[in-house]
Scaffold this active site. Structure first.
Site, PDB file in Angstrom:
ATOM      1  N   MET A 107       0.530  -1.222   0.569  1.00  0.00           N
ATOM      2  CA  MET A 107       0.075   0.138  -0.093  1.00  0.00           C
ATOM      3  C   MET A 107       0.821   1.013   0.103  1.00  0.00           C
ATOM      4  O   MET A 107       0.588   1.769  -0.790  1.00  0.00           O
ATOM      5  CB  MET A 107      -0.926  -0.103   1.055  1.00  0.00           C
ATOM      6  CG  MET A 107      -1.904  -1.056   1.348  1.00  0.00           C
ATOM      7  SD  MET A 107      -3.199  -0.676   2.390  1.00  0.00           S
ATOM      8  CE  MET A 107      -2.378  -1.418   3.490  1.00  0.00           C
ATOM      9  N   SER A 114       0.300   7.212   6.010  1.00  0.00           N
ATOM     10  CA  SER A 114      -1.125   7.252   6.288  1.00  0.00           C
ATOM     11  C   SER A 114      -1.770   8.094   5.650  1.00  0.00           C
ATOM     12  O   SER A 114      -2.768   7.251   5.713  1.00  0.00           O
ATOM     13  CB  SER A 114      -1.133   8.516   8.014  1.00  0.00           C
ATOM     14  OG  SER A 114       0.439   7.605   8.885  1.00  0.00           O
ATOM     15  N   CYS A 140       7.257  -2.400   2.411  1.00  0.00           N
ATOM     16  CA  CYS A 140       6.510  -3.721   1.661  1.00  0.00           C
ATOM     17  C   CYS A 140       7.363  -5.201   2.740  1.00  0.00           C
ATOM     18  O   CYS A 140       8.363  -5.640   1.771  1.00  0.00           O
ATOM     19  CB  CYS A 140       6.025  -3.849  -0.229  1.00  0.00           C
ATOM     20  SG  CYS A 140       4.916  -5.438  -0.140  1.00  0.00           S
ATOM     21  N   GLU A 223      -6.879  -6.862  10.260  1.00  0.00           N
ATOM     22  CA  GLU A 223      -5.319  -6.299  10.297  1.00  0.00           C
ATOM     23  C   GLU A 223      -5.039  -5.852  12.134  1.00  0.00           C
ATOM     24  O   GLU A 223      -3.553  -5.847  12.312  1.00  0.00           O
ATOM     25  CB  GLU A 223      -5.111  -4.927   9.466  1.00  0.00           C
ATOM     26  CG  GLU A 223      -4.430  -4.533   9.125  1.00  0.00           C
ATOM     27  CD  GLU A 223      -4.029  -3.884   8.107  1.00  0.00           C
ATOM     28  OE1 GLU A 223      -3.014  -3.077   8.527  1.00  0.00           O
ATOM     29  OE2 GLU A 223      -4.955  -3.006   7.696  1.00  0.00           O
TER      30      GLU A 223
END
Length: 362
Positions: A107, A114, A140, A223
């Site tokens: 991501m 953030s 990652c 998560e």
């Protein structure tokens, strides 16, 4: 709410703890041999059953310092694929996790951490329904040994839009993808990913095109609880290691643990850990009871509280152990490294506080 564990859950936790005590391994973030042993025992598929079981597994493996660093990211990816993926994707990822395969999620980007809406790595339509990916991802975890990466890329709109993000499953051997390790305090556990005209087929899309943000939000319970349970186990291990040391270490003619300052410090840390344990398992039980409900406030509280307490425990443990707490001869310096970064990944403590505040209308 009754948070008593079933006999089966107690037996499961005890079996995992016993495995970690009996096995001998060199400290390493991920040992595929150990990982596959756990897969053969059927333990890596626990996320398919319930979150309480998942948290029990994570707490015990973190406490036992089991070298299965690839499990957390793999479980997060499997959770997303289980909710939104095709039957083939579920067989590949969820079945692969149970069999001992590893997966990673991408991501963050150099200009988007953030602020997920700022993602700019783009996947554009190619020939015959394919997608062509260009851009960079960073931080990652585990990509260097993962079988595939769940990529969150922009397929429409502009950076700043929550809409237009899409999840794509990218095998790590795909041409056009380059993985480069980043040196950190913990070694090379995270990576930069560079996509240059990287082509994936149409069936690489997980869920709906343009709905990646909503799909990410649906996985917050899993998560954040995964990260909280990991740090719960690490906090307890750091506490027990420090306690064992101050019981034995003598200064001024007696064990240092008999001094009031140390007794009070231990009392405070033990109380904080117990608060974390109750919070983590309460949120896990709520999520199991209502699987479709996003517990934004509660899961953020669990992640925030447990990671901050774990950091406090590890730093206090290092202080209690003096120079030995800083030496690699002992595990405390590793606990410090692990807990410091836990307040950053998966949503920083500042972001968790912001989320919690917003749930109160602020």
């Amino acid at each position: 709410m009754d948070l008593d564990f079933t006999d089966e859950q107690r037996d499961f936790a005890a079996a995992v703890a016993d495995f970690c005590k009996r096995e001998q391994w060199v400290t390493h973030p991920h040992d595929q041999t150990v990982y596959e042993k756990m897969a053969a025992l059927g333990w890596l598929g626990v996320t398919e059953s319930c979150l309480v079981d998942t948290c029990l597994f994570l707490e015990q493996t973190a406490y036992g310092m089991a070298p299965i660093g690839g499990f957390a990211t793999s479980a997060i990816v499997a959770g997303a694929v289980r909710r939104f993926g095709s039957e083939q994707q579920q067989a590949t990822v969820c079945g692969g996790l149970a069999d001992g395969r590893t997966f990673s999620i991408a991501m963050s980007e150099p200009e988007a951490g953030s602020d997920v809406a700022a993602l700019a790595c783009r996947a554009t339509p190619g020939a015959d329904g394919t997608w062509v990916i260009n851009g960079q991802k960073t931080w990652c975890s585990n990509a260097h040994f993962a079988d595939a990466i769940l990529l969150v890329a922009r397929t429409s709109g502009s950076p700043g839009d929550h809409d237009g993000l899409t999840m794509l499953l990218v095998p790590t051997g795909t041409p056009g993808l380059r993985i480069s390790g980043i040196d950190t305090m913990g070694g090379r556990e995270v990576n930069d990913l560079y996509f240059t005209d990287c082509v994936v087929p149409a069936d690489a899309v997980v869920g709906a095109i343009g709905q990646g943000w909503r799909q990410l939000m649906a996985g917050l319970n899993l998560e954040r609880l995964i990260l909280a349970a990991l740090m719960l186990g690490t906090a307890q291990r750091a506490f027990d290691d420090a306690l064992a040391y101050i019981r034995e270490r003598k200064q001024f003619g007696r064990p240092i643990g008999t001094f009031q300052v140390q007794r009070h410090r231990i009392a405070d840390l033990a109380t904080e850990i117990e608060c974390c344990r109750l919070l983590v398992y309460r949120v896990a039980a709520l999520a199991d009871r209502e699987p479709g409900r996003v517990l934004a406030r509660e899961s953020s509280m669990a992640k925030l509280k447990t990671t901050e307490v774990a950091k406090e425990v590890a730093l206090a443990g290092m202080q209690m152990m003096g120079g030995y707490g800083y030496a690699t001869e002992y595990d405390m310096e590793r606990h410090v490294r692990a807990t410091l970064v836990s307040t950053i990944y998966g949503g920083t403590s500042e972001i968790q506080r912001d989320i919690i505040g917003k749930t109160y209308g602020l």
